[in-house]
Design a protein around this motif. Structure first.
Motif, PDB file in Angstrom:
ATOM      1  N   LEU A  49      48.675  49.890  30.234  1.00 29.04           N
ATOM      2  CA  LEU A  49      47.917  51.001  30.770  1.00 29.04           C
ATOM      3  C   LEU A  49      47.941  50.874  32.180  1.00 29.04           C
ATOM      4  O   LEU A  49      47.948  49.813  32.818  1.00 29.04           O
ATOM      5  N   ASP A  50      47.999  52.142  32.547  1.00 28.89           N
ATOM      6  CA  ASP A  50      48.286  52.388  34.278  1.00 28.89           C
ATOM      7  C   ASP A  50      47.153  53.496  34.538  1.00 28.89           C
ATOM      8  O   ASP A  50      47.374  54.827  34.390  1.00 28.89           O
ATOM      9  N   ILE A  51      45.817  53.232  34.926  1.00 28.83           N
ATOM     10  CA  ILE A  51      44.918  53.783  34.851  1.00 28.83           C
ATOM     11  C   ILE A  51      44.005  53.769  36.314  1.00 28.83           C
ATOM     12  O   ILE A  51      44.238  52.822  36.865  1.00 28.83           O
ATOM     13  N   ALA A  52      43.330  54.717  36.422  1.00 32.01           N
ATOM     14  CA  ALA A  52      42.150  54.830  37.446  1.00 32.01           C
ATOM     15  C   ALA A  52      40.901  55.095  37.293  1.00 32.01           C
ATOM     16  O   ALA A  52      40.694  55.890  36.182  1.00 32.01           O
ATOM     17  N   ASN A  53      39.898  54.309  37.593  1.00 29.17           N
ATOM     18  CA  ASN A  53      38.596  54.860  37.286  1.00 29.17           C
ATOM     19  C   ASN A  53      38.032  56.034  38.079  1.00 29.17           C
ATOM     20  O   ASN A  53      38.403  56.123  39.398  1.00 29.17           O
ATOM     21  N   THR A  74      35.237  55.623  41.196  1.00 32.94           N
ATOM     22  CA  THR A  74      35.741  54.983  42.213  1.00 32.94           C
ATOM     23  C   THR A  74      37.006  54.919  42.965  1.00 32.94           C
ATOM     24  O   THR A  74      37.459  54.440  43.899  1.00 32.94           O
ATOM     25  N   ALA A  75      37.786  55.774  41.977  1.00 32.18           N
ATOM     26  CA  ALA A  75      39.278  55.828  42.297  1.00 32.18           C
ATOM     27  C   ALA A  75      40.080  54.474  42.602  1.00 32.18           C
ATOM     28  O   ALA A  75      41.102  54.494  43.328  1.00 32.18           O
ATOM     29  N   SER A  76      39.428  53.505  41.550  1.00 32.38           N
ATOM     30  CA  SER A  76      40.319  52.188  41.725  1.00 32.38           C
ATOM     31  C   SER A  76      41.338  52.224  40.743  1.00 32.38           C
ATOM     32  O   SER A  76      40.994  52.801  39.623  1.00 32.38           O
ATOM     33  N   TYR A  77      42.462  51.788  40.957  1.00 29.49           N
ATOM     34  CA  TYR A  77      43.718  51.500  40.254  1.00 29.49           C
ATOM     35  C   TYR A  77      43.534  50.278  39.460  1.00 29.49           C
ATOM     36  O   TYR A  77      43.241  49.145  40.001  1.00 29.49           O
ATOM     37  N   TYR A  78      43.967  50.270  38.080  1.00 29.61           N
ATOM     38  CA  TYR A  78      43.985  49.093  37.207  1.00 29.61           C
ATOM     39  C   TYR A  78      45.314  49.156  36.475  1.00 29.61           C
ATOM     40  O   TYR A  78      45.687  50.033  35.948  1.00 29.61           O
ATOM     41  N   GLY A  79      45.966  48.145  36.407  1.00 29.67           N
ATOM     42  CA  GLY A  79      47.017  47.856  35.470  1.00 29.67           C
ATOM     43  C   GLY A  79      46.745  46.942  34.143  1.00 29.67           C
ATOM     44  O   GLY A  79      46.120  45.771  34.640  1.00 29.67           O
ATOM     45  N   PHE A  80      47.090  46.965  32.927  1.00 27.07           N
ATOM     46  CA  PHE A  80      46.744  46.229  31.976  1.00 27.07           C
ATOM     47  C   PHE A  80      47.912  46.004  31.066  1.00 27.07           C
ATOM     48  O   PHE A  80      48.453  47.217  30.905  1.00 27.07           O
TER      49      PHE A  80
END
Length: 176
Positions: A159-163, A166-172
């Motif tokens: 998962l290559d996503i952004a909130n 908040t425009a925060s990036y996350y990688g799962f």
């Protein structure tokens, strides 16, 4: 005779109205069933590549995000989610999440500039947080909507996503 026509017209209108209400109820029940359909997140768990947090998506479309995978009694969010994919995700973002000012054409520009992103990989995870435990205390007094957008890549294992709030990036990475 005129009174009979008026009474019959009223009865027919009421029957049509009532059948329309029943159809709406059946349609609403059908939508409830669709919410329970299995999607690519249902029954999966994911570990953050950034901070080792842990996100679980259950069969009933509930989810829990834990700050620490080994601590499940505190420091977590929970609620329900809906997954949108591909063009449906882009349409949902453009129409239903228009307050974020993200357009389908902008999303297509990002996809077209990349060698790894495709329309089919694009997702929107629409979460409704109903609980947030922090240091043993509930923090949510009313549900909080948090949409995420990004991509599900590498055979649905990343998962290559952004909130979107908040425009925060996350990688799962998906747990096996």
């Amino acid at each position: 005779m005129k009174k009979l026509k008026i009474v019959l017209t009223i009865v027919i209108c009421m029957l049509l109205f009532l059948s329309g209400c029943t159809g709406a109820k059946a349609s609403k029940e059908g939508n409830q069933d669709k919410k329970q359909e299995k999607d690519a997140l249902t029954g999966t768990a994911w570990t953050s590549v950034d901070d080792d947090s842990y996100w679980i998506f259950n069969e009933d479309h509930s989810f829990f995000w834990y700050q620490d995978r080994d601590e499940k009694d505190d420091n977590y969010y929970g609620g329900v989610y809906k997954l949108y994919r591909g063009e449906a995700a882009m349409d949902f973002i453009e129409k239903e999440l228009s307050s974020y000012y993200v357009t389908k054409s902008e999303l297509m520009e990002v996809i077209n500039r990349s060698d790894i992103y495709t329309v089919e990989d694009f997702i929107c995870i629409y979460t409704k947080n109903t609980t947030f435990m922090l240091e043993g205390k509930e923090q949510v007094s009313k549900p909080n909507i948090i949409p995420y957008m990004g991509f599900m890549l590498e055979d649905e294992t990343v998962l290559d996503i952004a909130n979107m709030k908040t425009a925060s990036y996350y990688g799962f990475i998906k747990e096996e």
